[in-house]
Enzyme design. Structure first.
Site, PDB file in Angstrom:
ATOM      1  N   CYS A   1       3.476  -8.361  -3.296  1.00  0.00           N
ATOM      2  CA  CYS A   1       2.131  -7.784  -3.125  1.00  0.00           C
ATOM      3  C   CYS A   1       1.280  -7.955  -4.385  1.00  0.00           C
ATOM      4  CB  CYS A   1       2.220  -6.322  -2.713  1.00  0.00           C
ATOM      5  SG  CYS A   1       2.859  -6.106  -1.039  1.00  0.00           S
TER       6      CYS A   1
ATOM      7  N   HIS B   1     -10.661  -7.132   8.115  1.00  0.00           N
ATOM      8  CA  HIS B   1     -10.902  -8.525   7.704  1.00  0.00           C
ATOM      9  C   HIS B   1     -11.690  -8.628   6.401  1.00  0.00           C
ATOM     10  CE1 HIS B   1      -9.364  -9.257  11.694  1.00  0.00           C
ATOM     11  NE2 HIS B   1      -9.206 -10.520  11.376  1.00  0.00           N
TER      12      HIS B   1
ATOM     13  N   GLU C   1       2.208   0.190   7.452  1.00  0.00           N
ATOM     14  CA  GLU C   1       1.912  -1.124   6.870  1.00  0.00           C
ATOM     15  C   GLU C   1       2.888  -2.197   7.333  1.00  0.00           C
ATOM     16  OE1 GLU C   1       2.143  -0.492   2.581  1.00  0.00           O
ATOM     17  OE2 GLU C   1       4.233  -1.118   2.610  1.00  0.00           O
TER      18      GLU C   1
HETATM   19 ZN   LIG Z   1       1.857  -6.664   0.544  1.00  0.00          ZN
END
Ligand SMILES: [Zn+2]
Length: 138
Positions: free
Chosen positions: A35, A82, A127
Site C-alpha cells: 500500500c 474513482h 477494504e
Molecule cells: Zn492497499
C-alpha cells in the site's frame, strides 16, 4: 422509547498511497508494504452506514432511504469514488488515507447532514474480503 436502526450499503473504488512523510522510505515500506507503492494503487471499499432513530408515525420511516441515498451520494460517493485520495479530495488533504481514517472522515461528513432525531451509530468499511473497520464516535 423504541428506536430502529437502518443500514445503508454502497461501495466506492479509489486510488491512493499510504505514506507518512514524517518517516523515511524504509519505515514507510516496512509499515505499509504494497500500500506504500509510489505509483498508487486501488481498493474497492464496501461501506455500511448504520443510523438510528424513532419511526415517524406519519411516514412509517426513521428516515426515507431515498434521502439517505442522496446524503451518502453527495457526502461520500461523489467526492471519493474513482478519485485519487491523496490528490483529489479536499477533505482528505493531510490525512493518511487508511481505512480507519477514511471511516472517521466519512462519519464526520455524514453526522453534519443527518436530519434532527437521526443518530449515526456506526460507519463500517470493508477494504477486502478479510479486513474491515467499524468506527463509532460517542
Ligand atoms: Zn492497499
Amino acid at each position: 422509547m423504541p428506536s430502529t436502526r437502518l443500514v445503508h450499503r454502497s461501495e466506492f473504488c479509489a486510488a491512493f498511497r499510504l505514506n507518512n512523510p514524517d518517516f523515511d522510505e524504509a519505515w514507510n515500506a516496512a509499515t505499509f508494504g504494497v500500500c506504500n507503492s509510489p505509483h498508487f494503487h486501488g481498493h474497492n471499499w464496501q461501506m455500511e452506514i448504520e443510523v438510528e432513530g424513532a419511526v415517524d408515525p406519519d411516514t412509517g420511516m426513521v428516515l426515507n432511504f431515498l434521502h439517505l441515498d442522496k446524503l451518502v451520494q453527495a457526502e461520500v460517493l461523489q467526492p471519493l469514488d474513482h478519485k485519487n485520495l491523496n490528490i483529489e479530495v479536499p477533505f482528505l488533504q493531510g490525512v493518511l488515507p487508511t481505512t480507519e481514517n477514511l471511516a472517521a472522515c466519512i462519519w464526520q461528513r455524514l453526522a453534519e447532514v443527518l436530519p434532527e432525531g437521526v443518530r449515526l451509530v456506526e460507519v463500517r468499511l470493508q477494504e477486502s474480503a478479510s479486513h474491515s473497520v467499524a468506527y463509532q464516535k460517542s
